[in-house]
Design a protein around this motif. Structure first.
Motif, PDB file in Angstrom:
ATOM      1  N   LEU A  66     -15.923  -5.633  11.018  1.00 49.44           N
ATOM      2  CA  LEU A  66     -16.083  -4.835   9.941  1.00 49.44           C
ATOM      3  C   LEU A  66     -15.486  -3.526  11.055  1.00 49.44           C
ATOM      4  O   LEU A  66     -14.356  -2.555   9.707  1.00 49.44           O
ATOM      5  CB  LEU A  66     -17.171  -4.642   9.997  1.00 49.44           C
ATOM      6  CG  LEU A  66     -17.757  -3.737   8.336  1.00 49.44           C
ATOM      7  CD1 LEU A  66     -16.904  -4.248   7.524  1.00 49.44           C
ATOM      8  CD2 LEU A  66     -19.262  -3.372   8.274  1.00 49.44           C
ATOM      9  N   CYS A  67     -15.343  -3.220  11.858  1.00 49.38           N
ATOM     10  CA  CYS A  67     -15.239  -1.899  12.550  1.00 49.38           C
ATOM     11  C   CYS A  67     -13.133  -2.278  12.138  1.00 49.38           C
ATOM     12  O   CYS A  67     -11.946  -0.860  12.048  1.00 49.38           O
ATOM     13  CB  CYS A  67     -15.465  -1.504  13.488  1.00 49.38           C
ATOM     14  SG  CYS A  67     -17.008  -0.465  13.259  1.00 49.38           S
ATOM     15  N   ASP A  68     -13.105  -3.285  12.928  1.00 47.15           N
ATOM     16  CA  ASP A  68     -11.704  -3.726  13.227  1.00 47.15           C
ATOM     17  C   ASP A  68     -11.043  -3.483  12.124  1.00 47.15           C
ATOM     18  O   ASP A  68      -9.957  -2.681  12.125  1.00 47.15           O
ATOM     19  CB  ASP A  68     -11.826  -4.509  13.647  1.00 47.15           C
ATOM     20  CG  ASP A  68     -11.833  -5.070  15.206  1.00 47.15           C
ATOM     21  OD1 ASP A  68     -11.655  -4.257  16.055  1.00 47.15           O
ATOM     22  OD2 ASP A  68     -12.298  -5.707  15.775  1.00 47.15           O
ATOM     23  N   LEU A  69     -11.518  -4.481  10.481  1.00 48.40           N
ATOM     24  CA  LEU A  69     -10.838  -3.504   9.463  1.00 48.40           C
ATOM     25  C   LEU A  69     -10.830  -2.610   8.794  1.00 48.40           C
ATOM     26  O   LEU A  69      -9.589  -1.961   8.306  1.00 48.40           O
ATOM     27  CB  LEU A  69     -11.312  -4.821   8.590  1.00 48.40           C
ATOM     28  CG  LEU A  69     -11.354  -6.569   8.552  1.00 48.40           C
ATOM     29  CD1 LEU A  69     -11.395  -7.296   7.546  1.00 48.40           C
ATOM     30  CD2 LEU A  69      -9.730  -7.036   8.472  1.00 48.40           C
ATOM     31  N   MET A  70     -11.476  -1.659   9.200  1.00 48.29           N
ATOM     32  CA  MET A  70     -11.753  -0.484   8.662  1.00 48.29           C
ATOM     33  C   MET A  70     -11.640   0.838   8.846  1.00 48.29           C
ATOM     34  O   MET A  70     -10.840   2.208   8.556  1.00 48.29           O
ATOM     35  CB  MET A  70     -13.694  -0.457   7.716  1.00 48.29           C
ATOM     36  CG  MET A  70     -13.964  -1.321   6.900  1.00 48.29           C
ATOM     37  SD  MET A  70     -13.467  -1.003   5.286  1.00 48.29           S
ATOM     38  CE  MET A  70     -13.350  -2.358   3.881  1.00 48.29           C
ATOM     39  N   GLY A  71     -11.566   0.910  10.274  1.00 52.00           N
ATOM     40  CA  GLY A  71     -12.052   1.516  11.038  1.00 52.00           C
ATOM     41  C   GLY A  71     -10.440   2.403  11.105  1.00 52.00           C
ATOM     42  O   GLY A  71      -9.460   1.923  11.227  1.00 52.00           O
ATOM     43  N   GLY A  72     -10.598   3.979  10.985  1.00 53.62           N
ATOM     44  CA  GLY A  72      -9.180   4.422  10.874  1.00 53.62           C
ATOM     45  C   GLY A  72      -8.092   4.263   9.789  1.00 53.62           C
ATOM     46  O   GLY A  72      -7.533   4.722   9.454  1.00 53.62           O
ATOM     47  N   SER A  73      -8.885   3.589   8.361  1.00 47.65           N
ATOM     48  CA  SER A  73      -8.149   3.369   7.242  1.00 47.65           C
ATOM     49  C   SER A  73      -8.356   4.335   6.501  1.00 47.65           C
ATOM     50  O   SER A  73      -9.031   5.243   6.449  1.00 47.65           O
ATOM     51  CB  SER A  73      -8.880   1.986   6.660  1.00 47.65           C
ATOM     52  OG  SER A  73      -9.575   2.074   6.547  1.00 47.65           O
ATOM     53  N   GLU A  74      -7.067   4.970   5.653  1.00 44.05           N
ATOM     54  CA  GLU A  74      -7.449   5.779   4.319  1.00 44.05           C
ATOM     55  C   GLU A  74      -8.765   4.923   3.421  1.00 44.05           C
ATOM     56  O   GLU A  74      -9.148   6.027   2.846  1.00 44.05           O
ATOM     57  CB  GLU A  74      -6.040   5.697   3.712  1.00 44.05           C
ATOM     58  CG  GLU A  74      -4.822   5.830   4.437  1.00 44.05           C
ATOM     59  CD  GLU A  74      -4.107   6.204   3.072  1.00 44.05           C
ATOM     60  OE1 GLU A  74      -4.688   6.237   1.575  1.00 44.05           O
ATOM     61  OE2 GLU A  74      -2.792   5.351   3.381  1.00 44.05           O
ATOM     62  N   PHE A  75      -8.861   4.272   3.435  1.00 45.90           N
ATOM     63  CA  PHE A  75      -9.898   3.342   2.631  1.00 45.90           C
ATOM     64  C   PHE A  75     -11.484   4.050   2.904  1.00 45.90           C
ATOM     65  O   PHE A  75     -12.544   3.902   2.533  1.00 45.90           O
ATOM     66  CB  PHE A  75     -10.337   1.592   2.731  1.00 45.90           C
ATOM     67  CG  PHE A  75     -10.804   1.273   1.688  1.00 45.90           C
ATOM     68  CD1 PHE A  75     -10.683   0.735   0.809  1.00 45.90           C
ATOM     69  CD2 PHE A  75     -12.434   1.259   2.635  1.00 45.90           C
ATOM     70  CE1 PHE A  75     -11.741  -0.285   0.073  1.00 45.90           C
ATOM     71  CE2 PHE A  75     -13.762   0.103   1.886  1.00 45.90           C
ATOM     72  CZ  PHE A  75     -13.260  -0.110  -0.194  1.00 45.90           C
ATOM     73  N   ILE A  76     -11.521   3.733   4.528  1.00 50.93           N
ATOM     74  CA  ILE A  76     -13.312   4.348   5.228  1.00 50.93           C
ATOM     75  C   ILE A  76     -12.946   5.739   4.669  1.00 50.93           C
ATOM     76  O   ILE A  76     -14.171   6.374   4.566  1.00 50.93           O
ATOM     77  CB  ILE A  76     -12.927   4.352   6.103  1.00 50.93           C
ATOM     78  CG1 ILE A  76     -14.473   3.899   6.920  1.00 50.93           C
ATOM     79  CG2 ILE A  76     -12.666   4.694   7.469  1.00 50.93           C
ATOM     80  CD1 ILE A  76     -16.075   3.446   5.752  1.00 50.93           C
ATOM     81  N   GLU A  77     -11.630   6.362   5.017  1.00 51.95           N
ATOM     82  CA  GLU A  77     -12.094   8.044   5.102  1.00 51.95           C
ATOM     83  C   GLU A  77     -12.250   8.060   3.367  1.00 51.95           C
ATOM     84  O   GLU A  77     -12.633   9.576   3.526  1.00 51.95           O
ATOM     85  CB  GLU A  77     -10.670   8.527   5.152  1.00 51.95           C
ATOM     86  CG  GLU A  77     -10.538   8.553   7.071  1.00 51.95           C
ATOM     87  CD  GLU A  77     -11.839   8.896   7.964  1.00 51.95           C
ATOM     88  OE1 GLU A  77     -11.846   9.996   7.309  1.00 51.95           O
ATOM     89  OE2 GLU A  77     -11.815   8.451   8.493  1.00 51.95           O
ATOM     90  N   SER A  78     -11.870   7.255   2.510  1.00 55.83           N
ATOM     91  CA  SER A  78     -12.134   7.778   1.066  1.00 55.83           C
ATOM     92  C   SER A  78     -13.592   8.036   1.048  1.00 55.83           C
ATOM     93  O   SER A  78     -13.961   8.702   0.312  1.00 55.83           O
ATOM     94  CB  SER A  78     -11.088   7.062   0.199  1.00 55.83           C
ATOM     95  OG  SER A  78     -11.553   7.303  -0.862  1.00 55.83           O
ATOM     96  N   VAL A  79     -14.151   6.843   1.525  1.00 57.48           N
ATOM     97  CA  VAL A  79     -15.662   6.455   1.309  1.00 57.48           C
ATOM     98  C   VAL A  79     -16.402   7.403   1.799  1.00 57.48           C
ATOM     99  O   VAL A  79     -17.414   8.345   1.366  1.00 57.48           O
ATOM    100  CB  VAL A  79     -15.582   5.243   2.366  1.00 57.48           C
ATOM    101  CG1 VAL A  79     -17.405   4.636   2.110  1.00 57.48           C
ATOM    102  CG2 VAL A  79     -15.749   3.521   1.258  1.00 57.48           C
ATOM    103  N   LYS A  80     -16.329   7.676   2.862  1.00 62.41           N
ATOM    104  CA  LYS A  80     -17.156   8.489   3.792  1.00 62.41           C
ATOM    105  C   LYS A  80     -17.099   9.889   3.017  1.00 62.41           C
ATOM    106  O   LYS A  80     -17.553  11.383   3.097  1.00 62.41           O
ATOM    107  CB  LYS A  80     -16.158   9.461   4.706  1.00 62.41           C
ATOM    108  CG  LYS A  80     -17.483   7.907   5.826  1.00 62.41           C
ATOM    109  CD  LYS A  80     -16.257   8.697   7.803  1.00 62.41           C
ATOM    110  CE  LYS A  80     -15.097   8.312   8.177  1.00 62.41           C
ATOM    111  NZ  LYS A  80     -15.406   8.611  10.068  1.00 62.41           N
ATOM    112  N   THR A  81     -15.850  10.120   2.601  1.00 59.75           N
ATOM    113  CA  THR A  81     -15.165  11.879   1.117  1.00 59.75           C
ATOM    114  C   THR A  81     -16.200  12.106  -0.043  1.00 59.75           C
ATOM    115  O   THR A  81     -16.773  12.738  -0.094  1.00 59.75           O
ATOM    116  CB  THR A  81     -13.685  11.991   1.208  1.00 59.75           C
ATOM    117  OG1 THR A  81     -13.007  11.656   2.125  1.00 59.75           O
ATOM    118  CG2 THR A  81     -13.609  13.056   0.847  1.00 59.75           C
ATOM    119  N   ARG A  82     -15.754  10.891  -0.020  1.00 57.46           N
ATOM    120  CA  ARG A  82     -17.162  10.446  -1.326  1.00 57.46           C
ATOM    121  C   ARG A  82     -18.198  10.495  -1.503  1.00 57.46           C
ATOM    122  O   ARG A  82     -19.004  10.376  -2.123  1.00 57.46           O
ATOM    123  CB  ARG A  82     -16.050   9.490  -2.277  1.00 57.46           C
ATOM    124  CG  ARG A  82     -15.270   9.432  -2.996  1.00 57.46           C
ATOM    125  CD  ARG A  82     -14.763   7.947  -3.925  1.00 57.46           C
ATOM    126  NE  ARG A  82     -15.532   8.249  -4.703  1.00 57.46           N
ATOM    127  CZ  ARG A  82     -15.992   7.344  -6.051  1.00 57.46           C
ATOM    128  NH1 ARG A  82     -15.420   6.327  -5.084  1.00 57.46           N
ATOM    129  NH2 ARG A  82     -16.725   7.289  -7.105  1.00 57.46           N
TER     130      ARG A  82
END
Length: 269
Positions: A104-120
């Motif tokens: 999960l972390c290898d796929l999501m880490g540092g991505s625009e996707f996870i940063e958008s999740v955290k921001t929202r």
């Protein structure tokens, strides 16, 4: 169980009830908007993402969500693709399934996707839930694996970087069910600036967005607080040597108990 509170983040210890009331999943569904919810399921931690994703798809569809989608992301580059970011922008809730937290972390880490999740999540317009592997990733530091049934020692736990949704926390799951107390203690010895949280199966730390969480479910949540730690031999002993940890504070919390993880105090109702 009647759910009347909105929980912005729900961290589940795994093996949550899916058939007999599904109280934790119902709390997520209602927090995400109930009949108006648009839920995105992220099953990429699993070795069988299609099977796991479909199971949660069926659950949330039967609950009555307005829309349920499986975000079947298989490669890290996909997390920066416009189509998945557009899907995310329409979601009111994201659910991360169990599996392998490293995947999960290898796929999501540092991505625009996870940063958008955290921001929202921070802005209060997205509810995030994760179970098992989806719970392990919430800290800045993450337990990637390890053993159980031994005294705390450096080799008992494998640590790596998490996704940093709650940077101050270090989470373990399937906790008492898999005898992981020594594992979490070993992790805290390595990172005594973090707060250890061990979550049992069918149990959830339901965060309120104000620095506190409430315990939901049938098991317990164990807090390991090294804030008063006066001594550890972690820096000087050999990897297989038992660890000393003096003056840890430990709390065991059950259904309805509340804890302020920023002030590190149990809240008495």
């Amino acid at each position: 169980m009647a759910i009347s509170t909105h929980y912005p983040v729900m961290v589940i210890g795994g093996a949550e009830d899916k058939v007999n009331g599904s109280s934790i999943l119902t709390a997520f569904f209602q927090s995400a908007g109930g009949s108006l919810a648009s839920i995105g399921i992220i099953p990429c931690a699993s070795q069988e993402p299609s099977v796991v994703g479909d199971r949660y798809y069926q659950i949330f569809t039967k609950m009555g969500a307005r829309e349920v989608q499986i975000l079947d992301i298989r490669q890290p580059k996909e997390c920066d693709e416009e189509n998945w970011l557009n899907v995310l922008s329409g979601c009111t809730g994201i659910f991360m399934t169990g599996g392998d937290q490293l995947r999960l972390c290898d796929l999501m880490g540092g991505s625009e996707f996870i940063e958008s999740v955290k921001t929202r999540v921070r802005l209060g317009n997205l509810v995030l839930a994760g179970t098992s592997a989806g719970a392990a990733i919430v800290g800045e530091k993450m337990i990637a694996g390890g053993s159980s049934g031994e005294s705390p020692n450096q080799l008992l736990v494998d640590l790596t970087e998490g996704l940093g949704i709650f940077p101050e926390l270090l989470v373990d799951q399937h906790f008492h069910n898999r005898n992981r107390m020594a594992r979490l203690m070993s992790a805290i010895a390595a990172h005594p600036d973090k707060l250890g949280i061990g979550i049992d199966e069918d149990t959830c730390a339901a965060f309120d967005g104000d620095g506190t969480f409430e315990v939901l479910g049938k098991g317990t949540i164990t807090i390991i607080d090294p804030g008063g730690l006066t001594h550890t031999n972690y820096p000087i002993v050999k990897e297989l040597s038992p660890l000393s940890l003096h003056n840890l504070t430990v709390h065991v919390l059950s259904q309805g108990d509340r804890y302020n993880y920023q002030r590190r105090i149990v809240l008495v109702s």
